[in-house]
Design a protein around this motif. Sequence first.
Motif: not given
Length: 72
Positions: A11-29
């Motif tokens: 992708s030409r976007t940074d959406l992979a970083r969003i998914v990676e960040a959201a997959s961390r269990t310590d982040l609620g949202y």
Amino acid sequence: MEDLLAQLRGSRTDLARIVEAASRTDLGYIVVPAGAVRAWEAREPSTWAKVRDWLTAKGKIVVEFEGQTGTP
């Protein structure tokens, strides 16, 4: 999640970083600025739709709408 990340790598976007960040269990949202959503919808609407659906299914998305916060 790995399948989604594999799709996002090209992708030409940074959406992979969003998914990676959201997959961390310590982040609620994840808070996503409305301007970023508009840009993703314009540049890669189907890619953003996949990520949005994944985030929504995980209960991890909050979109900021012009200074206010709400869930999509």
